[in-house]
Enzyme design. Structure first.
Site, PDB file in Angstrom:
ATOM      1  N   HIS A   1      -2.421-106.413 -37.098  1.00 42.80           N
ATOM      2  CA  HIS A   1      -1.663-106.908 -38.245  1.00 42.80           C
ATOM      3  C   HIS A   1      -2.523-107.795 -39.150  1.00 42.80           C
ATOM      4  O   HIS A   1      -2.689-108.977 -38.901  1.00 42.80           O
ATOM      5  CB  HIS A   1      -0.460-107.704 -37.711  1.00 42.80           C
ATOM      6  CG  HIS A   1       0.533-108.080 -38.750  1.00 42.80           C
ATOM      7  ND1 HIS A   1       1.842-108.375 -38.450  1.00 42.80           N
ATOM      8  CD2 HIS A   1       0.434-108.240 -40.102  1.00 42.80           C
ATOM      9  CE1 HIS A   1       2.502-108.686 -39.538  1.00 42.80           C
ATOM     10  NE2 HIS A   1       1.662-108.611 -40.565  1.00 42.80           N
TER      11      HIS A   1
ATOM     12  N   GLY B   1       1.784-117.401 -46.128  1.00 42.95           N
ATOM     13  CA  GLY B   1       0.725-116.783 -45.343  1.00 42.95           C
ATOM     14  C   GLY B   1      -0.447-117.697 -45.062  1.00 42.95           C
ATOM     15  O   GLY B   1      -0.766-118.591 -45.851  1.00 42.95           O
TER      16      GLY B   1
ATOM     17  N   ASP C   1      -1.469-111.488 -38.264  1.00 38.34           N
ATOM     18  CA  ASP C   1      -0.855-111.572 -39.595  1.00 38.34           C
ATOM     19  C   ASP C   1      -1.791-112.323 -40.543  1.00 38.34           C
ATOM     20  O   ASP C   1      -1.346-113.164 -41.331  1.00 38.34           O
ATOM     21  CB  ASP C   1       0.527-112.241 -39.546  1.00 38.34           C
ATOM     22  CG  ASP C   1       1.365-111.912 -40.784  1.00 38.34           C
ATOM     23  OD1 ASP C   1       0.887-111.158 -41.642  1.00 38.34           O
ATOM     24  OD2 ASP C   1       2.498-112.419 -40.872  1.00 38.34           O
TER      25      ASP C   1
ATOM     26  N   ASN D   1       0.857-104.137 -48.459  1.00 38.89           N
ATOM     27  CA  ASN D   1       1.310-104.923 -49.618  1.00 38.89           C
ATOM     28  C   ASN D   1       0.148-105.386 -50.490  1.00 38.89           C
ATOM     29  O   ASN D   1       0.064-106.532 -50.906  1.00 38.89           O
ATOM     30  CB  ASN D   1       2.197-106.114 -49.186  1.00 38.89           C
ATOM     31  CG  ASN D   1       1.496-107.099 -48.274  1.00 38.89           C
ATOM     32  OD1 ASN D   1       0.531-106.766 -47.604  1.00 38.89           O
ATOM     33  ND2 ASN D   1       1.985-108.327 -48.243  1.00 38.89           N
TER      34      ASN D   1
ATOM     35  N   HIS E   1      -3.751-108.472 -43.516  1.00 36.99           N
ATOM     36  CA  HIS E   1      -3.570-108.208 -44.957  1.00 36.99           C
ATOM     37  C   HIS E   1      -4.919-108.463 -45.623  1.00 36.99           C
ATOM     38  O   HIS E   1      -5.246-109.596 -45.947  1.00 36.99           O
ATOM     39  CB  HIS E   1      -2.519-109.155 -45.543  1.00 36.99           C
ATOM     40  CG  HIS E   1      -1.161-109.022 -44.932  1.00 36.99           C
ATOM     41  ND1 HIS E   1      -0.182-108.227 -45.460  1.00 36.99           N
ATOM     42  CD2 HIS E   1      -0.618-109.591 -43.829  1.00 36.99           C
ATOM     43  CE1 HIS E   1       0.929-108.312 -44.723  1.00 36.99           C
ATOM     44  NE2 HIS E   1       0.689-109.130 -43.724  1.00 36.99           N
TER      45      HIS E   1
ATOM     46  N   LYS F   1       5.121 -99.330 -42.526  1.00 44.14           N
ATOM     47  CA  LYS F   1       5.509-100.738 -42.504  1.00 44.14           C
ATOM     48  C   LYS F   1       6.684-100.926 -43.458  1.00 44.14           C
ATOM     49  O   LYS F   1       6.620-100.523 -44.625  1.00 44.14           O
ATOM     50  CB  LYS F   1       4.332-101.605 -42.973  1.00 44.14           C
ATOM     51  CG  LYS F   1       4.685-103.069 -43.267  1.00 44.14           C
ATOM     52  CD  LYS F   1       5.003-103.833 -41.995  1.00 44.14           C
ATOM     53  CE  LYS F   1       5.397-105.282 -42.267  1.00 44.14           C
ATOM     54  NZ  LYS F   1       4.299-106.155 -42.639  1.00 44.14           N
TER      55      LYS F   1
ATOM     56  N   HIS G   1      -4.696-116.603 -48.638  1.00 42.40           N
ATOM     57  CA  HIS G   1      -4.462-117.006 -50.032  1.00 42.40           C
ATOM     58  C   HIS G   1      -5.446-118.140 -50.288  1.00 42.40           C
ATOM     59  O   HIS G   1      -5.830-118.849 -49.359  1.00 42.40           O
ATOM     60  CB  HIS G   1      -3.037-117.544 -50.221  1.00 42.40           C
ATOM     61  CG  HIS G   1      -1.952-116.549 -49.906  1.00 42.40           C
ATOM     62  ND1 HIS G   1      -1.599-115.528 -50.759  1.00 42.40           N
ATOM     63  CD2 HIS G   1      -1.147-116.433 -48.824  1.00 42.40           C
ATOM     64  CE1 HIS G   1      -0.607-114.820 -50.217  1.00 42.40           C
ATOM     65  NE2 HIS G   1      -0.322-115.345 -49.043  1.00 42.40           N
TER      66      HIS G   1
HETATM   67  O1  DOR Z   1       3.457-115.163 -44.546  1.00 39.45           O
HETATM   68  C1  DOR Z   1       3.315-113.987 -44.806  1.00 39.45           C
HETATM   69  N1  DOR Z   1       2.329-113.549 -45.607  1.00 39.45           N
HETATM   70  N2  DOR Z   1       4.175-113.110 -44.288  1.00 39.45           N
HETATM   71  C2  DOR Z   1       4.161-111.824 -44.654  1.00 39.45           C
HETATM   72  O2  DOR Z   1       5.000-111.085 -44.188  1.00 39.45           O
HETATM   73  C3  DOR Z   1       3.198-111.317 -45.663  1.00 39.45           C
HETATM   74  C4  DOR Z   1       2.022-112.175 -45.725  1.00 39.45           C
HETATM   75  C5  DOR Z   1       1.193-111.944 -46.962  1.00 39.45           C
HETATM   76  O3  DOR Z   1       0.883-110.785 -47.262  1.00 39.45           O
HETATM   77  O4  DOR Z   1       0.803-112.929 -47.602  1.00 39.45           O
HETATM   78 ZN    ZN Z   2       5.467-110.025 -42.180  1.00 34.21          ZN
HETATM   79 ZN    ZN Z   3       2.112-109.550 -42.331  1.00 38.74          ZN
END
Ligand code: DOR
Ligand code: ZN
Ligand code: ZN
Length: 401
Positions: free
Chosen positions: A59, A288, A272, A93, A61, A145, A276
């Site tokens: 998981h 995130g 996860d 995403n 991003h 997803k 940022h």
């Molecule tokens: O905190 C999060 N950030 N939760 C998510 O489900 C997406 C992720 C993000 O892409 O920044």
């Molecule tokens: Zn999530």
């Molecule tokens: Zn996520």
């Protein structure tokens, strides 16, 4: 390549073994493998180091394309290599969202020769019902997803009929679902007979839903993140850096997650990794936190504190992600498997620092947390990509699905 004198774990015990690698695969694991001078193997002395299968992070991003000021495929994959992750699964995403076959194919093309470690992609479910696209990419992605609650990006799917269509056209659905939505996802999975992967479970209640589903023999898997294990709302106090979805919960929830791990209810640890920039985090409620650089160090600290065994760690962080997502020949130190291997120093007394961070976001939520171990070398299919704090500029990462 021949890795000599390292310690591998067999039934929770560290035993010395040598590992012989040829053509990217492990071909022998034995005591005292002798050096074959005809074969010109590169010898690695792993004396005093522990050898684990490379971590598979189910998981992440990586923000590429569209948000590459936060992270890109190369920087994200380097952060993985430093953290001992040899395969990562990337979420949809990005911008544009990965919700059409065309976008997925573009992403695949773009990622070539950029990653230091291996990877695969999720496809995204869309509120406009892209179930036909979902069907087309079934063998080109690891899972679909679906966001069933609000989070970063604009990918929420609420309509039940559309949810069912997407489930019906998927081989495996991973959901961002919180609270009651976990229950709903399990119901749809049961009805459509589509296996379900519950991302980042964070509460005692959600664990109960998962446990019940498992008791009913449903194909439902559960992931927890390091942040929901190691942090709670007491850390969050006035600290906008620690805002994420699902939010940090209570100490009791932390404990329920540890208990669920040890009862065998949780299947994987996923970071996860959601980078940022520090500026974005400081000024907005943007969800995130980064994770790939520190997840193994934190989990090894949990091993030291006897919260979890090393065997369990290997199951949750390597073996199970490989099985659930069908990553053939990954996630195990076994003959015939890909030589995705990490050398770890477990005899260190170090804390996580906010210096020398590899992720483009350049901050860590875990400053001053104890490291239970440190990755000294990361090997991806027999290639050394990270060694003693330095990277070999080898963008050899391949897509594995
Ligand atoms: O905190 C999060 N950030 N939760 C998510 O489900 C997406 C992720 C993000 O892409 O920044
Ligand atoms: Zn999530
Ligand atoms: Zn996520």
């Amino acid at each position: 390549m021949l890795i000599k004198n390292g310690l591998i774990f067999i039934n929770n015990k560290a035993v010395p073994k040598d590992i012989l690698i040829e053509n990217e695969k492990i071909i022998k694991i034995q005591d005292n493998i002798s050096v074959d001078s005809n074969k010109n193997h590169k010898i690695i002395d792993a004396k005093g180091k522990y050898i684990l299968p490379g971590i598979i992070d189910p998981h992440t991003h990586m923000r590429d394309p569209g948000l590459t000021y936060k992270e890109d495929f190369s920087t994200g994959s380097m952060a993985c290599a430093k953290g001992g992750i040899t395969t990562f699964l990337d979420m949809p995403n990005t911008i544009p969202n990965t919700i059409t076959e065309e976008e997925l194919l573009k992403k695949k093309q773009h990622s070539k020769n950029r990653s230091f470690v291996d990877y695969a992609f999720y496809f995204g479910g869309s509120k406009l019902d892209n179930s036909e696209e979902v069907k087309k990419v079934i063998d080109l992605s690891v899972a679909t997803k679906i966001f069933m609650n609000v989070s970063t990006g604009n990918m929420l799917v609420e309509d039940e009929k559309i949810l069912k269509n997407i489930f019906n056209n998927s081989k495996l659905v991973a959901v961002h679902a919180e609270g009651e939505m976990v229950k709903k996802a399990i119901e749809i999975s049961a009805e459509t007979k589509t296996p379900l992967y519950l991302c980042h479970l964070s509460t005692k209640k959600e664990i109960e839903y998962l446990k019940e589903a498992k008791n009913n023999n449903l194909k439902v898997y559960g992931e927890v993140t390091p942040h929901h294990l190691f942090l709670n709302e007491s850390n969050l106090k006035d600290n906008p850096l620690l805002i994420m979805k699902p939010e940090l919960k209570t100490k009791e929830d932390n404990e329920a997650l540890w208990e669920a791990i040890n009862e065998g209810i949780i299947d994987t640890i996923g970071t996860d990794h959601a980078p940022h920039t520090f500026e974005e985090k400081s000024n907005n409620s943007i969800y995130g936190i980064p994770g790939v650089e520190n997840s193994l160090e934190l989990m090894l600290q949990a091993v030291k504190e006897k919260k979890i065994t090393i065997e369990k760690l290997i199951q949750l962080m390597s073996e199970n992600p490989s099985k659930i997502f069908g990553l053939k020949s990954k996630g195990n130190l076994k003959v015939g498997y890909d030589a995705d291997i990490i050398l770890v120093d477990l005899n260190i007394d170090e804390k996580i620092s906010d210096k020398n961070i590899i992720s483009k976001c350049n901050w860590t939520p875990y400053k001053s947390f104890n490291k239970g171990g440190k990755v000294m070398m990361t090997i991806v299919r027999g290639n050394i990509v990270f060694n003693n704090g330095k990277f070999n500029n080898l963008k050899i990462g391949k897509e594995v699905v």
